[in-house]
Design a protein around this motif. Structure first.
Motif, short mmCIF file in Angstrom:
data_model
loop_
_atom_site.label_atom_id
_atom_site.label_comp_id
_atom_site.label_asym_id
_atom_site.label_seq_id
_atom_site.Cartn_x
_atom_site.Cartn_y
_atom_site.Cartn_z
N LEU A 102 7.46 8.57 3.64
CA LEU A 102 7.52 7.72 2.45
C LEU A 102 8.89 7.82 1.78
O LEU A 102 9.48 6.80 1.38
N GLU A 103 9.40 9.03 1.67
CA GLU A 103 10.72 9.22 1.06
C GLU A 103 11.82 8.60 1.93
O GLU A 103 12.79 8.04 1.41
N ARG A 104 11.67 8.70 3.24
CA ARG A 104 12.67 8.14 4.15
C ARG A 104 12.69 6.61 4.10
O ARG A 104 13.75 5.98 4.18
N LEU A 105 11.52 6.00 3.93
CA LEU A 105 11.43 4.54 3.91
C LEU A 105 11.77 3.94 2.55
O LEU A 105 12.28 2.82 2.47
N ASP A 106 11.49 4.67 1.48
CA ASP A 106 11.70 4.14 0.14
C ASP A 106 13.17 3.80 -0.08
O ASP A 106 14.06 4.60 0.20
N GLY A 107 13.40 2.58 -0.57
CA GLY A 107 14.77 2.15 -0.81
C GLY A 107 15.41 1.43 0.35
O GLY A 107 16.51 0.90 0.23
N ALA B 85 6.73 3.84 11.81
CA ALA B 85 7.84 4.79 11.69
C ALA B 85 7.46 6.15 12.24
O ALA B 85 8.26 6.81 12.92
N MET B 86 6.24 6.59 11.99
CA MET B 86 5.78 7.87 12.52
C MET B 86 5.66 7.80 14.04
O MET B 86 6.00 8.77 14.75
N LEU B 87 5.20 6.67 14.54
CA LEU B 87 5.08 6.49 15.99
C LEU B 87 6.46 6.53 16.65
O LEU B 87 6.67 7.22 17.66
N ALA B 88 7.42 5.82 16.05
CA ALA B 88 8.79 5.81 16.57
C ALA B 88 9.45 7.18 16.46
O ALA B 88 10.33 7.54 17.26
N GLY B 89 9.01 7.97 15.47
CA GLY B 89 9.57 9.31 15.27
C GLY B 89 8.98 10.36 16.18
O GLY B 89 9.33 11.55 16.07
N GLY B 90 8.08 9.95 17.06
CA GLY B 90 7.52 10.89 18.03
C GLY B 90 6.42 11.79 17.48
O GLY B 90 6.08 12.80 18.10
N GLU B 91 5.87 11.44 16.34
CA GLU B 91 4.81 12.26 15.75
C GLU B 91 3.52 12.16 16.58
O GLU B 91 3.24 11.13 17.21
N LEU B 92 2.75 13.22 16.55
CA LEU B 92 1.46 13.23 17.23
C LEU B 92 0.46 12.46 16.37
O LEU B 92 0.11 12.88 15.27
N ILE B 93 0.01 11.32 16.88
CA ILE B 93 -0.96 10.48 16.17
C ILE B 93 -2.15 10.29 17.10
O ILE B 93 -2.02 9.80 18.23
N LEU B 94 -3.32 10.68 16.63
CA LEU B 94 -4.54 10.59 17.42
C LEU B 94 -5.53 9.62 16.78
O LEU B 94 -5.38 9.24 15.62
N GLY B 95 -6.54 9.24 17.56
CA GLY B 95 -7.56 8.34 17.06
C GLY B 95 -8.91 9.03 16.93
O GLY B 95 -9.18 10.04 17.58
N HIS B 96 -9.75 8.48 16.06
CA HIS B 96 -11.11 8.98 15.86
C HIS B 96 -12.02 7.76 15.82
O HIS B 96 -11.93 6.94 14.90
N THR C 216 0.81 -1.22 0.00
CA THR C 216 0.00 0.00 0.00
C THR C 216 0.84 1.27 0.00
O THR C 216 0.46 2.27 -0.61
N ALA C 217 1.99 1.25 0.67
CA ALA C 217 2.85 2.43 0.69
C ALA C 217 3.49 2.67 -0.68
O ALA C 217 3.69 3.82 -1.09
N ASP C 218 3.82 1.60 -1.39
CA ASP C 218 4.34 1.73 -2.75
C ASP C 218 3.34 2.46 -3.64
O ASP C 218 3.72 3.27 -4.50
N ALA C 219 2.06 2.14 -3.45
CA ALA C 219 1.03 2.78 -4.27
C ALA C 219 1.04 4.29 -4.06
O ALA C 219 0.87 5.06 -5.01
N LEU C 220 1.28 4.73 -2.82
CA LEU C 220 1.35 6.17 -2.55
C LEU C 220 2.58 6.79 -3.19
O LEU C 220 2.52 7.90 -3.75
N ILE C 221 3.72 6.10 -3.11
CA ILE C 221 4.97 6.64 -3.66
C ILE C 221 4.89 6.75 -5.18
O ILE C 221 5.26 7.77 -5.77
N ARG C 222 4.42 5.70 -5.84
CA ARG C 222 4.40 5.69 -7.31
C ARG C 222 3.44 6.73 -7.89
O ARG C 222 3.60 7.18 -9.00
#
Length: 380
Positions: free
Chosen positions: A211-216, A230-241, A108-114
Protein backbone atom coordinates in the motif's frame (compact mmCIF):
# COMPACT_ATOMS: atom_id res chain seq x y z
CA UNK A 1 -7.83 -18.38 16.14
CA UNK A 2 -8.84 -14.77 15.40
CA UNK A 3 -6.30 -13.25 17.80
CA UNK A 4 -4.04 -10.90 15.85
CA UNK A 5 -6.44 -10.72 12.88
CA UNK A 6 -7.98 -7.32 12.07
CA UNK A 7 -11.24 -7.73 10.17
CA UNK A 8 -11.97 -4.82 7.81
CA UNK A 9 -15.28 -4.41 6.00
CA UNK A 10 -15.33 -2.43 2.74
CA UNK A 11 -18.77 -0.80 2.56
CA UNK A 12 -18.45 2.20 0.26
CA UNK A 13 -20.63 0.99 -2.61
CA UNK A 14 -23.13 3.42 -4.11
CA UNK A 15 -25.22 0.83 -5.95
CA UNK A 16 -25.21 2.65 -9.29
CA UNK A 17 -25.82 -0.60 -11.19
CA UNK A 18 -28.85 -1.46 -9.05
CA UNK A 19 -31.23 0.82 -10.93
CA UNK A 20 -34.27 1.99 -8.98
CA UNK A 21 -33.44 -0.55 -6.25
CA UNK A 22 -30.29 1.41 -5.40
CA UNK A 23 -31.84 4.86 -5.70
CA UNK A 24 -32.08 6.71 -2.39
CA UNK A 25 -30.46 3.96 -0.33
CA UNK A 26 -26.94 2.78 0.42
CA UNK A 27 -25.98 -0.43 -1.35
CA UNK A 28 -24.84 -2.15 1.89
CA UNK A 29 -28.32 -1.49 3.32
CA UNK A 30 -30.25 -2.96 0.38
CA UNK A 31 -32.69 -5.42 2.03
CA UNK A 32 -32.34 -9.12 1.35
CA UNK A 33 -34.39 -12.26 1.93
CA UNK A 34 -37.09 -10.61 4.00
CA UNK A 35 -34.93 -10.56 7.11
CA UNK A 36 -31.67 -8.65 6.63
CA UNK A 37 -29.52 -6.31 4.49
CA UNK A 38 -26.55 -7.13 2.27
CA UNK A 39 -23.99 -5.87 4.81
CA UNK A 40 -25.34 -8.21 7.47
CA UNK A 41 -23.89 -11.34 5.86
CA UNK A 42 -20.21 -10.42 6.32
CA UNK A 43 -20.90 -9.09 9.81
CA UNK A 44 -22.81 -12.24 10.81
CA UNK A 45 -19.99 -14.37 9.41
CA UNK A 46 -17.40 -12.41 11.39
CA UNK A 47 -19.36 -12.70 14.61
CA UNK A 48 -19.92 -16.44 14.13
CA UNK A 49 -16.19 -16.86 13.37
CA UNK A 50 -15.24 -15.49 16.79
CA UNK A 51 -14.48 -11.84 15.99
CA UNK A 52 -15.63 -9.31 18.56
CA UNK A 53 -15.03 -6.29 16.31
CA UNK A 54 -14.98 -5.38 12.62
CA UNK A 55 -13.50 -2.14 11.27
CA UNK A 56 -15.83 -0.27 8.92
CA UNK A 57 -14.22 1.22 5.80
CA UNK A 58 -16.74 3.56 4.21
CA UNK A 59 -16.98 7.11 2.92
CA UNK A 60 -20.16 7.34 0.83
CA UNK A 61 -23.00 8.63 3.05
CA UNK A 62 -21.09 7.26 6.02
CA UNK A 63 -23.29 8.95 8.62
CA UNK A 64 -26.40 7.03 7.57
CA UNK A 65 -24.48 3.76 7.51
CA UNK A 66 -22.81 4.26 10.88
CA UNK A 67 -26.02 5.37 12.58
CA UNK A 68 -27.72 2.24 11.27
CA UNK A 69 -24.91 -0.12 12.28
CA UNK A 70 -24.74 1.50 15.71
CA UNK A 71 -28.37 0.49 16.22
CA UNK A 72 -28.09 -3.02 14.81
CA UNK A 73 -24.55 -4.26 15.45
CA UNK A 74 -23.29 -2.67 18.69
CA UNK A 75 -24.00 -5.15 21.45
CA UNK A 76 -22.13 -7.01 24.21
CA UNK A 77 -19.46 -9.18 22.62
CA UNK A 78 -19.58 -7.68 19.12
CA UNK A 79 -19.54 -4.29 17.47
CA UNK A 80 -18.44 -2.37 14.39
CA UNK A 81 -15.46 -0.03 14.86
CA UNK A 82 -15.96 3.35 13.17
CA UNK A 83 -12.32 4.40 12.88
CA UNK A 84 -11.92 8.16 13.49
CA UNK A 85 -15.56 8.44 14.63
CA UNK A 86 -15.49 5.53 17.06
CA UNK A 87 -14.57 7.53 20.15
CA UNK A 88 -17.50 9.90 19.62
CA UNK A 89 -19.92 6.99 19.35
CA UNK A 90 -18.47 5.40 22.48
CA UNK A 91 -19.02 8.68 24.30
CA UNK A 92 -22.62 8.86 23.10
CA UNK A 93 -21.94 11.87 20.88
CA UNK A 94 -22.61 10.05 17.58
CA UNK A 95 -21.34 11.18 14.22
CA UNK A 96 -19.14 14.23 13.71
CA UNK A 97 -18.56 15.75 10.28
CA UNK A 98 -15.15 14.65 8.94
CA UNK A 99 -12.32 16.84 7.71
CA UNK A 100 -12.95 17.08 3.97
CA UNK A 101 -9.66 18.81 3.21
CA UNK A 102 -8.09 15.39 2.63
CA UNK A 103 -8.35 13.91 -0.89
CA UNK A 104 -11.43 11.71 -1.32
CA UNK A 105 -11.05 7.95 -1.38
CA UNK A 106 -11.11 6.68 -4.95
CA UNK A 107 -11.02 2.93 -4.45
CA UNK A 108 -10.86 -0.01 -2.07
CA UNK A 109 -7.10 0.33 -1.53
CA UNK A 110 -7.52 4.01 -0.63
CA UNK A 111 -9.93 2.95 2.10
CA UNK A 112 -7.20 0.77 3.62
CA UNK A 113 -4.57 3.52 3.42
CA UNK A 114 -6.75 6.27 4.92
CA UNK A 115 -7.73 4.04 7.85
CA UNK A 116 -4.21 2.63 8.31
CA UNK A 117 -3.88 3.83 11.96
CA UNK A 118 -6.94 1.74 12.84
CA UNK A 119 -6.00 -1.18 10.62
CA UNK A 120 -2.32 -1.82 11.30
CA UNK A 121 -2.23 -1.41 15.05
CA UNK A 122 0.10 -3.13 17.53
CA UNK A 123 -0.48 -6.86 17.65
CA UNK A 124 -2.08 -7.09 14.20
CA UNK A 125 -0.45 -9.94 12.29
CA UNK A 126 -3.09 -10.45 9.58
CA UNK A 127 -5.81 -8.39 7.93
CA UNK A 128 -9.05 -10.07 6.85
CA UNK A 129 -10.67 -7.99 4.09
CA UNK A 130 -14.42 -8.37 3.58
CA UNK A 131 -17.03 -6.73 1.34
CA UNK A 132 -20.55 -5.57 2.17
CA UNK A 133 -22.44 -6.75 -0.93
CA UNK A 134 -22.03 -10.53 -0.91
CA UNK A 135 -24.56 -13.16 0.13
CA UNK A 136 -22.89 -16.12 1.82
CA UNK A 137 -22.36 -17.82 5.17
CA UNK A 138 -18.76 -18.78 5.88
CA UNK A 139 -16.55 -19.59 8.85
CA UNK A 140 -13.36 -17.57 8.34
CA UNK A 141 -11.34 -19.58 10.88
CA UNK A 142 -10.24 -22.43 8.53
CA UNK A 143 -9.15 -19.80 5.99
CA UNK A 144 -7.08 -18.02 8.64
CA UNK A 145 -5.60 -21.30 9.88
CA UNK A 146 -4.58 -22.37 6.37
CA UNK A 147 -3.03 -18.96 5.74
CA UNK A 148 -0.94 -19.15 8.90
CA UNK A 149 0.26 -22.70 8.23
CA UNK A 150 1.43 -21.77 4.74
CA UNK A 151 3.29 -18.58 5.62
CA UNK A 152 1.72 -16.93 2.55
CA UNK A 153 1.63 -13.18 2.04
CA UNK A 154 -1.99 -13.51 0.91
CA UNK A 155 -4.61 -16.24 0.89
CA UNK A 156 -7.65 -15.41 -1.19
CA UNK A 157 -11.02 -17.12 -1.32
CA UNK A 158 -12.15 -18.31 -4.74
CA UNK A 159 -15.08 -20.12 -6.26
CA UNK A 160 -15.80 -22.01 -9.46
CA UNK A 161 -18.68 -20.52 -11.48
CA UNK A 162 -20.15 -20.74 -14.96
CA UNK A 163 -17.56 -19.32 -17.36
CA UNK A 164 -20.12 -17.02 -19.01
CA UNK A 165 -20.20 -14.99 -15.79
CA UNK A 166 -16.45 -14.82 -15.15
CA UNK A 167 -16.12 -11.50 -17.02
CA UNK A 168 -18.02 -9.85 -14.15
CA UNK A 169 -15.40 -10.79 -11.56
CA UNK A 170 -11.71 -11.06 -10.84
CA UNK A 171 -10.52 -14.20 -12.63
CA UNK A 172 -7.86 -16.29 -10.88
CA UNK A 173 -5.62 -19.16 -12.01
CA UNK A 174 -3.36 -21.41 -9.94
CA UNK A 175 -0.51 -23.81 -10.65
CA UNK A 176 -0.50 -27.45 -9.56
CA UNK A 177 0.97 -26.46 -6.18
CA UNK A 178 -1.93 -24.11 -5.52
CA UNK A 179 0.02 -20.88 -6.03
CA UNK A 180 -1.71 -17.99 -7.74
CA UNK A 181 -0.30 -17.48 -11.24
CA UNK A 182 -2.76 -15.02 -12.75
CA UNK A 183 -5.27 -12.45 -11.51
CA UNK A 184 -7.29 -10.48 -14.08
CA UNK A 185 -10.07 -8.14 -13.05
CA UNK A 186 -13.15 -8.49 -15.30
CA UNK A 187 -11.40 -10.26 -18.22
CA UNK A 188 -12.84 -9.71 -21.70
CA UNK A 189 -11.95 -13.28 -22.71
CA UNK A 190 -11.92 -15.56 -19.63
CA UNK A 191 -9.48 -18.46 -19.66
CA UNK A 192 -10.59 -19.89 -16.29
CA UNK A 193 -13.84 -20.61 -14.47
CA UNK A 194 -12.38 -19.60 -11.10
CA UNK A 195 -13.15 -16.18 -9.59
CA UNK A 196 -12.01 -14.21 -6.56
CA UNK A 197 -14.76 -14.43 -3.94
CA UNK A 198 -13.82 -10.95 -2.66
CA UNK A 199 -12.62 -11.89 0.81
CA UNK A 200 -9.05 -12.72 1.73
CA UNK A 201 -6.40 -12.74 4.44
CA UNK A 202 -3.25 -10.63 4.06
CA UNK A 203 -0.07 -10.76 6.07
CA UNK A 204 -0.42 -7.32 7.66
CA UNK A 205 3.19 -6.23 7.16
CA UNK A 206 3.23 -7.26 3.48
CA UNK A 207 -0.09 -5.52 2.81
CA UNK A 208 1.14 -2.33 4.47
CA UNK A 209 4.34 -2.47 2.42
CA UNK A 210 2.52 -2.69 -0.91
CA UNK A 211 0.00 0.00 0.00
CA UNK A 212 2.80 2.41 0.87
CA UNK A 213 4.69 1.51 -2.30
CA UNK A 214 1.64 2.11 -4.52
CA UNK A 215 0.36 5.26 -2.80
CA UNK A 216 1.23 8.35 -4.79
CA UNK A 217 1.90 6.45 -8.01
CA UNK A 218 -0.25 6.33 -11.14
CA UNK A 219 -2.56 3.56 -9.98
CA UNK A 220 -6.27 2.75 -9.78
CA UNK A 221 -6.44 2.76 -5.97
CA UNK A 222 -7.93 -0.73 -5.99
CA UNK A 223 -7.12 -3.98 -4.21
CA UNK A 224 -8.00 -6.22 -7.16
CA UNK A 225 -6.53 -4.02 -9.91
CA UNK A 226 -3.39 -2.87 -8.09
CA UNK A 227 -2.49 -4.50 -4.79
CA UNK A 228 -2.92 -8.17 -5.69
CA UNK A 229 -1.24 -7.81 -9.15
CA UNK A 230 1.65 -5.92 -7.51
CA UNK A 231 2.12 -8.69 -4.96
CA UNK A 232 1.97 -11.29 -7.71
CA UNK A 233 4.57 -9.41 -9.77
CA UNK A 234 6.70 -9.07 -6.62
CA UNK A 235 6.97 -12.83 -6.29
CA UNK A 236 4.94 -13.08 -3.09
CA UNK A 237 3.45 -16.41 -2.09
CA UNK A 238 -0.28 -16.12 -2.80
CA UNK A 239 -2.50 -19.15 -2.25
CA UNK A 240 -6.18 -19.89 -2.78
CA UNK A 241 -8.89 -21.20 -0.47
CA UNK A 242 -11.93 -22.65 -2.20
CA UNK A 243 -15.44 -21.58 -1.21
CA UNK A 244 -17.61 -24.64 -1.77
CA UNK A 245 -20.91 -23.38 -0.36
CA UNK A 246 -23.28 -20.65 -1.45
CA UNK A 247 -21.68 -17.38 -2.51
CA UNK A 248 -23.30 -14.61 -4.52
CA UNK A 249 -22.00 -11.19 -5.54
CA UNK A 250 -24.97 -8.81 -5.64
CA UNK A 251 -23.59 -6.32 -8.15
CA UNK A 252 -26.68 -5.77 -10.30
CA UNK A 253 -30.43 -5.88 -9.89
CA UNK A 254 -30.51 -8.99 -12.08
CA UNK A 255 -28.21 -10.85 -9.69
CA UNK A 256 -30.25 -9.56 -6.74
CA UNK A 257 -33.41 -10.98 -8.29
CA UNK A 258 -31.82 -14.35 -9.15
CA UNK A 259 -30.32 -14.67 -5.65
CA UNK A 260 -33.78 -14.33 -4.14
CA UNK A 261 -35.32 -16.93 -6.42
CA UNK A 262 -32.46 -19.29 -5.53
CA UNK A 263 -33.74 -19.29 -1.94
CA UNK A 264 -36.88 -21.00 -3.24
CA UNK A 265 -35.13 -23.92 -4.94
CA UNK A 266 -36.16 -27.39 -3.77
CA UNK A 267 -32.58 -28.02 -2.65
CA UNK A 268 -31.15 -24.52 -2.10
CA UNK A 269 -27.43 -24.00 -1.50
CA UNK A 270 -28.43 -21.43 1.13
CA UNK A 271 -31.45 -22.11 3.31
CA UNK A 272 -33.83 -19.58 4.80
CA UNK A 273 -32.54 -20.42 8.29
CA UNK A 274 -29.03 -19.33 7.29
CA UNK A 275 -30.11 -15.75 6.64
CA UNK A 276 -29.16 -13.15 9.27
CA UNK A 277 -32.14 -11.55 11.02
CA UNK A 278 -31.60 -7.83 11.48
CA UNK A 279 -34.68 -6.23 9.90
CA UNK A 280 -36.54 -4.20 12.51
CA UNK A 281 -39.09 -4.86 13.81
CA UNK A 282 -38.46 -8.57 13.78
CA UNK A 283 -41.14 -10.48 11.86
CA UNK A 284 -41.29 -14.24 11.49
CA UNK A 285 -40.69 -15.71 8.03
CA UNK A 286 -41.96 -18.91 6.49
CA UNK A 287 -41.30 -20.82 3.30
CA UNK A 288 -44.68 -21.88 1.94
CA UNK A 289 -44.54 -24.67 -0.62
CA UNK A 290 -48.30 -24.77 -1.21
CA UNK A 291 -51.39 -23.22 0.30
CA UNK A 292 -54.31 -20.87 -0.35
CA UNK A 293 -52.95 -17.98 -2.41
CA UNK A 294 -49.30 -19.04 -1.96
CA UNK A 295 -47.05 -21.39 -3.94
CA UNK A 296 -43.33 -21.97 -3.26
CA UNK A 297 -42.79 -18.54 -1.70
CA UNK A 298 -40.85 -17.05 1.19
CA UNK A 299 -43.12 -14.62 2.99
CA UNK A 300 -43.26 -12.62 6.19
CA UNK A 301 -45.90 -13.68 8.70
CA UNK A 302 -47.63 -10.31 8.35
CA UNK A 303 -48.15 -10.59 4.56
CA UNK A 304 -51.61 -9.28 3.63
CA UNK A 305 -52.47 -11.38 0.60
CA UNK A 306 -55.81 -11.24 -1.21
CA UNK A 307 -54.35 -12.44 -4.50
CA UNK A 308 -51.98 -15.14 -5.69
CA UNK A 309 -48.24 -15.23 -4.88
CA UNK A 310 -46.12 -17.79 -6.72
CA UNK A 311 -42.38 -18.47 -6.43
CA UNK A 312 -41.72 -15.05 -4.87
CA UNK A 313 -40.24 -13.41 -1.78
CA UNK A 314 -42.32 -10.96 0.25
CA UNK A 315 -40.73 -8.75 2.92
CA UNK A 316 -42.49 -7.62 6.11
CA UNK A 317 -45.43 -5.30 5.54
CA UNK A 318 -46.01 -6.32 1.91
CA UNK A 319 -49.60 -6.31 0.62
CA UNK A 320 -51.15 -8.00 -2.41
CA UNK A 321 -54.56 -6.73 -3.50
CA UNK A 322 -57.62 -8.75 -4.48
CA UNK A 323 -57.19 -10.65 -7.74
CA UNK A 324 -53.55 -9.59 -8.13
CA UNK A 325 -51.00 -12.16 -9.25
CA UNK A 326 -47.31 -12.04 -8.30
CA UNK A 327 -44.85 -14.49 -9.88
CA UNK A 328 -41.03 -14.81 -9.70
CA UNK A 329 -40.84 -11.46 -7.95
CA UNK A 330 -39.55 -9.73 -4.83
CA UNK A 331 -41.78 -7.45 -2.76
CA UNK A 332 -39.73 -5.08 -0.58
CA UNK A 333 -40.82 -3.97 2.91
CA UNK A 334 -44.26 -2.36 2.79
CA UNK A 335 -44.63 -2.80 -0.98
CA UNK A 336 -48.25 -2.78 -2.16
CA UNK A 337 -49.50 -4.55 -5.29
CA UNK A 338 -52.86 -3.08 -6.35
CA UNK A 339 -55.93 -5.22 -6.92
CA UNK A 340 -55.95 -6.89 -10.31
CA UNK A 341 -52.28 -6.24 -11.11
CA UNK A 342 -50.04 -8.93 -12.62
CA UNK A 343 -46.36 -8.81 -11.70
CA UNK A 344 -43.93 -11.32 -13.22
CA UNK A 345 -40.13 -11.32 -12.91
CA UNK A 346 -39.89 -7.97 -11.12
CA UNK A 347 -38.99 -6.17 -7.91
CA UNK A 348 -41.70 -4.05 -6.29
CA UNK A 349 -40.14 -1.24 -4.26
CA UNK A 350 -41.45 0.26 -1.05
CA UNK A 351 -43.28 3.03 -2.91
CA UNK A 352 -44.97 0.62 -5.31
CA UNK A 353 -42.56 1.21 -8.18
CA UNK A 354 -42.05 -1.92 -10.29
CA UNK A 355 -38.53 -2.62 -11.50
CA UNK A 356 -38.80 -5.21 -14.26
CA UNK A 357 -35.90 -7.68 -14.23
CA UNK A 358 -36.77 -10.92 -16.03
CA UNK A 359 -38.99 -11.32 -19.09
CA UNK A 360 -42.49 -12.58 -18.29
CA UNK A 361 -43.14 -16.29 -18.61
CA UNK A 362 -45.11 -17.31 -21.72
CA UNK A 363 -47.95 -18.55 -19.53
CA UNK A 364 -48.95 -15.00 -18.72
CA UNK A 365 -48.15 -11.49 -19.78
CA UNK A 366 -47.22 -8.69 -17.40
CA UNK A 367 -49.76 -5.96 -17.11
CA UNK A 368 -49.50 -3.18 -14.59
CA UNK A 369 -52.57 -1.79 -12.95
CA UNK A 370 -53.30 1.90 -13.20
CA UNK A 371 -51.41 3.94 -10.65
CA UNK A 372 -48.53 1.46 -10.39
CA UNK A 373 -45.43 3.10 -11.95
CA UNK A 374 -42.77 1.07 -13.75
CA UNK A 375 -39.06 1.50 -14.37
CA UNK A 376 -36.71 -0.44 -16.59
CA UNK A 377 -34.36 -2.85 -14.89
CA UNK A 378 -30.59 -3.15 -15.19
CA UNK A 379 -29.24 -6.33 -16.74
CA UNK A 380 -26.12 -7.88 -15.19
Amino acid sequence: MTDGVRAALLAGGEGRRMGALGSGRLKPLVPFGGSCRLIDFSLANAEASGFDEVLLLSQHEERQLMDDLYRTWWRPGFRVHFGPYDRAYRAGEGYRAPDRTAPPERGTADALIRKAPYLFGPGTSEVLVLHADHVYRFDYRPLIAAHRRSGAALTLAYQRIERRYVHLFGMVEFDTAGRLTSFVEKPAEPTSDLVFAAFCVFDAARLHHYLERLDGTDWQHDISRDVIPAMLAGGELILGHEVCGHWEDIGTVDRYHRAHLALLDHDPSMTVNQLPHTVRPAVARRLVTAGPGLTRSLVAADLANDGLVEHSVAFPGARVGAGARVRRSVLLPGAAVPAGAEIDGAIVLEDGTVQQVAPPQPAGSVRTAAGLPTRGGVRG
